[in-house]
Motif scaffolding. Structure first.
Motif, PDB file in Angstrom:
ATOM      1  N   VAL A   1       1.008  -1.370   0.139  1.00 43.50           N
ATOM      2  CA  VAL A   1       0.062  -0.093   0.040  1.00 43.50           C
ATOM      3  C   VAL A   1       0.901   1.184  -0.121  1.00 43.50           C
ATOM      4  CG1 VAL A   1      -1.684   1.574   1.425  1.00 43.50           C
ATOM      5  CG2 VAL A   1      -2.061  -1.047   1.074  1.00 43.50           C
TER       6      VAL A   1
ATOM      7  N   LEU B   1       2.433   1.764  -3.551  1.00 42.32           N
ATOM      8  CA  LEU B   1       1.512   2.167  -4.366  1.00 42.32           C
ATOM      9  C   LEU B   1       1.429   3.825  -4.307  1.00 42.32           C
ATOM     10  CD1 LEU B   1      -0.593   1.628  -6.798  1.00 42.32           C
ATOM     11  CD2 LEU B   1      -2.274   1.156  -4.943  1.00 42.32           C
ATOM     12  N   ASP B   2       1.269   4.251  -2.908  1.00 42.26           N
ATOM     13  CA  ASP B   2       1.149   5.378  -2.489  1.00 42.26           C
ATOM     14  C   ASP B   2       2.166   6.373  -2.997  1.00 42.26           C
ATOM     15  OD1 ASP B   2      -1.459   5.245  -1.418  1.00 42.26           O
ATOM     16  OD2 ASP B   2      -0.898   5.243   0.396  1.00 42.26           O
TER      17      ASP B   2
ATOM     18  N   THR C   1      -1.406   3.493 -10.511  1.00 38.58           N
ATOM     19  CA  THR C   1      -2.727   3.696 -10.039  1.00 38.58           C
ATOM     20  C   THR C   1      -3.565   2.456  -9.440  1.00 38.58           C
ATOM     21  OG1 THR C   1      -3.741   3.780 -12.265  1.00 38.58           O
ATOM     22  CG2 THR C   1      -3.351   5.946 -11.174  1.00 38.58           C
ATOM     23  N   GLU C   2      -2.994   1.251  -9.754  1.00 41.22           N
ATOM     24  CA  GLU C   2      -3.522  -0.065  -9.827  1.00 41.22           C
ATOM     25  C   GLU C   2      -2.371  -0.923  -9.491  1.00 41.22           C
ATOM     26  OE1 GLU C   2      -6.626  -3.034 -11.469  1.00 41.22           O
ATOM     27  OE2 GLU C   2      -6.813  -0.985 -12.131  1.00 41.22           O
TER      28      GLU C   2
ATOM     29  N   LEU D   1      -5.051  -3.640  -5.427  1.00 41.41           N
ATOM     30  CA  LEU D   1      -5.150  -2.315  -4.831  1.00 41.41           C
ATOM     31  C   LEU D   1      -5.349  -1.144  -5.991  1.00 41.41           C
ATOM     32  CD1 LEU D   1      -1.826  -2.736  -2.579  1.00 41.41           C
ATOM     33  CD2 LEU D   1      -4.125  -2.833  -1.914  1.00 41.41           C
ATOM     34  N   LYS D   2      -6.117  -0.302  -5.481  1.00 43.38           N
ATOM     35  CA  LYS D   2      -6.343   0.896  -6.583  1.00 43.38           C
ATOM     36  C   LYS D   2      -6.312   2.091  -5.762  1.00 43.38           C
ATOM     37  CE  LYS D   2      -9.497  -1.985  -9.461  1.00 43.38           C
ATOM     38  NZ  LYS D   2     -10.890  -1.634 -10.117  1.00 43.38           N
ATOM     39  N   LYS D   3      -5.587   3.090  -6.515  1.00 45.06           N
ATOM     40  CA  LYS D   3      -5.461   4.444  -6.047  1.00 45.06           C
ATOM     41  C   LYS D   3      -6.249   5.492  -6.664  1.00 45.06           C
ATOM     42  CE  LYS D   3      -1.551   6.261  -6.627  1.00 45.06           C
ATOM     43  NZ  LYS D   3       0.168   6.716  -6.716  1.00 45.06           N
ATOM     44  N   GLU D   4      -7.106   6.257  -6.142  1.00 52.17           N
ATOM     45  CA  GLU D   4      -7.871   7.000  -6.526  1.00 52.17           C
ATOM     46  C   GLU D   4      -7.143   8.314  -7.275  1.00 52.17           C
ATOM     47  OE1 GLU D   4     -11.766  10.188  -5.293  1.00 52.17           O
ATOM     48  OE2 GLU D   4     -11.591   8.176  -4.456  1.00 52.17           O
TER      49      GLU D   4
END
Length: 149
Positions: free
Chosen positions: A10, A13-14, A19-20, A32-35
């Protein structure tokens, strides 16, 4: 996979431009998906096709060309987050190069956002003096892409 490894993913990814992230193992699948958030500027009309991020509504896009305070030149800025492409396909030449004369309707590049390819127009008239990003580079909303005089 333990909780510590998931937390590390996580965080990874951040801190990335991804984005995914999908991970599949024999016993589990992790997605995991990031808006992606896009600033909203009211009172400005969009200049072309704009891909909207998931779960975000935007009434308009900020103007692409702005005065550069450093050298009083003009920059063409990214109207969205995406991947910058200088040509319509890898085997074709670039839309513009240093020295190319452009007008408001000239397509200068493509930004890929959420698997949509958006042609970006100059929105100004002048001559390209510098290309500020590399082909295939991820760009942020409002990031200068070209200098124009």
């Amino acid at each position: 996979m333990n909780l510590k490894q998931i937390k590390e993913l996580v965080e990874l990814l951040d801190n990335s431009s991804l984005t995914e992230l999908d991970i599949t193992d024999k016993d589990f699948k992790l997605t995991l998906k990031k808006e992606i958030k896009q600033e909203i500027v009211y009172g400005q009309a969009p200049s072309g096709p704009v891909a909207q991020p998931q779960q975000t509504s935007a009434d308009a896009v900020a103007p692409q060309a702005t005065e550069n305070e450093v050298d009083n030149g003009i920059t063409i800025n990214a109207p969205m987050v995406g991947t910058f492409y200088k040509s319509p396909s890898p085997d074709e030449g670039p839309y513009v190069q240093v020295g190319t004369k452009v007008d408001a309707d000239t397509t200068v590049c493509i930004l890929e956002a959420m698997k949509l390819f958006n042609e970006i127009q100059a929105d100004v008239s002048g001559e390209i003096t510098e290309i500020l990003v590399e082909d295939g580079q991820m760009v942020e909303y409002g990031q200068p892409l070209f200098k124009v005089k």
